[in-house]
Design a protein around this motif. Structure first.
Motif, PDB file in Angstrom:
ATOM      1  N   VAL A 124      38.719   3.854 -18.555  1.00 20.88           N
ATOM      2  CA  VAL A 124      37.602   4.843 -17.938  1.00 20.88           C
ATOM      3  C   VAL A 124      37.182   4.296 -16.652  1.00 20.88           C
ATOM      4  O   VAL A 124      36.890   5.231 -15.798  1.00 20.88           O
ATOM      5  N   SER A 125      37.141   3.185 -16.214  1.00 24.46           N
ATOM      6  CA  SER A 125      36.884   2.795 -14.633  1.00 24.46           C
ATOM      7  C   SER A 125      37.580   3.203 -13.681  1.00 24.46           C
ATOM      8  O   SER A 125      37.288   3.592 -12.694  1.00 24.46           O
TER       9      SER A 125
ATOM     10  N   LEU B  17      30.025  -1.124 -11.744  1.00 24.59           N
ATOM     11  CA  LEU B  17      29.038  -2.533 -11.986  1.00 24.59           C
ATOM     12  C   LEU B  17      28.754  -2.701 -13.480  1.00 24.59           C
ATOM     13  O   LEU B  17      29.076  -3.578 -13.968  1.00 24.59           O
ATOM     14  N   VAL B  18      28.396  -1.598 -14.181  1.00 21.23           N
ATOM     15  CA  VAL B  18      28.178  -1.989 -15.599  1.00 21.23           C
ATOM     16  C   VAL B  18      29.525  -2.121 -16.507  1.00 21.23           C
ATOM     17  O   VAL B  18      29.700  -3.092 -17.448  1.00 21.23           O
ATOM     18  N   SER B  19      30.504  -1.514 -16.085  1.00 20.71           N
ATOM     19  CA  SER B  19      31.656  -1.737 -16.955  1.00 20.71           C
ATOM     20  C   SER B  19      32.338  -3.168 -16.749  1.00 20.71           C
ATOM     21  O   SER B  19      32.836  -3.844 -17.559  1.00 20.71           O
TER      22      SER B  19
ATOM     23  N   GLY C 162      36.125  -5.562 -11.970  1.00 20.33           N
ATOM     24  CA  GLY C 162      36.591  -5.335 -13.361  1.00 20.33           C
ATOM     25  C   GLY C 162      38.090  -5.529 -13.529  1.00 20.33           C
ATOM     26  O   GLY C 162      38.543  -6.516 -14.287  1.00 20.33           O
ATOM     27  N   LEU C 163      38.624  -5.179 -12.815  1.00 22.81           N
ATOM     28  CA  LEU C 163      40.316  -4.969 -12.631  1.00 22.81           C
ATOM     29  C   LEU C 163      40.763  -6.379 -12.235  1.00 22.81           C
ATOM     30  O   LEU C 163      41.706  -6.987 -12.753  1.00 22.81           O
ATOM     31  N   ILE C 164      40.174  -6.950 -11.095  1.00 24.82           N
ATOM     32  CA  ILE C 164      40.493  -7.996 -10.559  1.00 24.82           C
ATOM     33  C   ILE C 164      40.321  -9.071 -11.324  1.00 24.82           C
ATOM     34  O   ILE C 164      41.269 -10.017 -11.871  1.00 24.82           O
TER      35      ILE C 164
ATOM     36  N   HIS D 228      23.882   2.251 -21.483  1.00 28.22           N
ATOM     37  CA  HIS D 228      24.319   2.849 -20.118  1.00 28.22           C
ATOM     38  C   HIS D 228      25.536   3.928 -20.234  1.00 28.22           C
ATOM     39  O   HIS D 228      25.301   4.842 -19.615  1.00 28.22           O
ATOM     40  N   PHE D 229      26.605   3.506 -21.220  1.00 31.72           N
ATOM     41  CA  PHE D 229      27.714   4.293 -21.164  1.00 31.72           C
ATOM     42  C   PHE D 229      27.329   5.757 -21.760  1.00 31.72           C
ATOM     43  O   PHE D 229      27.964   6.565 -21.325  1.00 31.72           O
TER      44      PHE D 229
END
Length: 493
Positions: A337-338, A357-359, A155-157, A467-468
């Motif tokens: 959040v991640s 993974l979901v994020s 996500g961040l990458i 999911h969240f």
């Protein structure tokens, strides 16, 4: 010595992945008239370098706020000015007032990508490495594995080095956590103030920081050392904010204009197809059409406060509550959040991996828009394989591994099927990953029906939101049961 050699290899691998992703497309490439976040960052450099500070946040003939006007705190503006100063030395055309709008070239792309790379290398990555090295009662192998998986979080990458964004606010927040873990409370306060003054969304993390430091002062006693510590922390926060805001404090209207830009109520309840409650509910009820913007704001504040007051003040639960229920949420806000979830990867590897993974999946429409589907697929698979290899996540699904043992003992009295809980959790995970994989493939390859053009983005956001909500319940169960057990132990003692 062996640990630092392995950490060096881990960092080099993480940097290689980041640089490879940065070779791909970026937000808004070749898409006038607004382009995207890449152009926004470049435009802020143009504005901060060419205009006096008093005009940075105001709408003028030289600063059209409708075209990527500055809407982040002063530290973001100062950082843009620093980047612009360096850009000016290399090629003045990159930040020429008006003339540089929509500027795109390979040298400029290299420069912009390098600025993100340097920010990552100087602020975020060192904080991750030091945090993992500080993990107590953890082997060298686990520390290195934690660092590898955190630094490979897709996500961040994808957002920082693909879409285009700087990791500074999350990096400063992580430094704050690190400093507090070493009892460096004043340095931790400074670090978090820098995070908050870089991006106002760091308010997601403010409650845990505030409550932790206030609780520490109470424990020391507010008539002695606790009062002295509270005074020092308050002074540190005031000085930190004053240093960041000083150029804007000379005029009340100037300061109010900055605040209006930071909290734009008129921009609406949410942006694009974000995986929070309000966007998911809008599929059934068009909240934006039924409720006025002012009422929407009050509603968001009320629901967010209710959810954050019902839980212990943990970074994950608070940030997730803000993401799900607060006002003006963007898809990228899930990163707030991640990163706290990354910090508990070593403690609850199975659930943390699943959440991360979901994020990333929740940002799929944004990533697809930026042409990052290949990078998304490769980094998601690499991250999942790294977590499976490092933590054997499928073997960490017992109630004890998921930190649900007290809750499971309570539930087993009433629910017989809870005995097969590990198998159920693994099945849900595999179902979830399969669903995300299929929907990702369909989103990228299948044309939606003409009468339902947003079918796939809405499906992604709604499924991610479900999911969240599940994760919010899960984290709160851990926290509340842990708190309940702590109170019981105190009574016994």
């Amino acid at each position: 010595m062996e640990k630092w050699s392995l950490m060096t290899i881990t960092v080099l691998l993480a940097l290689t992945v980041r640089w490879t992703v940065s070779l791909s497309s970026y937000s808004g490439a070749g898409k006038p008239p607004m382009y995207g976040d890449y152009e926004a960052q470049r435009h802020w450099q143009e504005v901060t370098y060419n205009l006096p500070i008093r005009q940075w946040y105001f709408n003028t003939s030289d600063n059209n706020l409708l075209y990527w006007g500055l809407d982040y705190p002063p530290l973001t503006a100062y950082h843009s000015f620093l980047c612009a100063y360096i850009a000016k030395l290399i090629n003045p055309d990159w930040i020429a007032l008006h003339a540089s709008r929509g500027y795109e070239s390979q040298p400029h792309k290299l420069f912009m990508r390098t600025t993100v790379f340097v920010a990552d290398l100087l602020i975020y990555i060192p904080a991750v490495i030091l945090y993992c090295c500080s993990l107590k009662e953890t082997s060298t192998k686990k520390q290195v594995s934690s660092a590898l998986c955190i630094l490979l979080y897709p996500g961040l990458i994808l957002i920082d080095h693909g879409h285009f964004q700087y990791p500074l606010s999350l990096g400063f927040a992580l430094w704050g956590v690190l400093c507090l873990s070493y009892d460096w409370d004043l340095l931790g306060s400074v670090a978090f103030c820098l995070a908050l003054n870089y991006k106002q969304m760091e308010l997601y993390h403010s409650l845990p920081f505030f409550c932790y430091l206030l609780g520490k002062c109470f424990k020391k006693g507010l008539k002695g050392k606790g009062l002295a510590l509270l005074t020092k922390i308050a002074g540190t926060v005031v000085v930190s904010f004053a240093a960041c805001w000083l150029p804007f404090c000379t005029d009340v209207e100037q300061m109010m204009q900055v605040l209006r830009r930071l909290f734009p109520i008129d921009r609406g309840l949410f942006e694009d197809k974000v995986a929070n409650i309000w966007c998911s509910l809008s599929v059934l009820i068009k909240i934006k059409n039924v409720v006025s913007p002012q009422t929407q704001t009050v509603l968001c504040i009320a629901v967010t406060c209710i959810n954050t007051s019902l839980i212990s003040f943990s970074k994950v639960s608070c940030a997730l509550s803000f993401f799900l229920f607060s006002f003006q949420v963007h898809e990228k806000s899930i990163l707030l959040v991640s990163v706290p979830v990354c910090l508990i990867l070593n403690e609850i590897p199975f659930m943390a991996t699943w959440f991360l993974l979901v994020s990333t999946f929740s940002m799929l429409p944004l990533l697809l828009k930026d042409g990052l589907m290949l990078a998304y697929t490769v980094t998601m698979l690499a991250f999942l394989l790294a977590c499976v290899a490092s933590f054997s996540i499928f073997e960490k699904t017992s109630a004890e591994d998921l930190q649900l043992k007290p809750f499971s003992l309570f539930l087993k009295r009433y629910v017989s099927w809870f005995k097969s809980f590990p198998r159920i959790v693994r099945s849900l995970f595999l179902l979830s990953v399969t669903l995300m994989g299929v929907l990702s493939l369909m989103t990228a390859t299948v044309r939606p029906p003409q009468r339902l053009p947003d079918l796939f983005p809405v499906s992604v956001s709604s499924i991610s939101c479900l999911h969240f909500l599940f994760f919010l319940v899960y984290f709160n169960i851990i926290i509340l049961w842990d708190s309940k057990n702590s109170r019981s132990q105190k009574k016994v003692s």
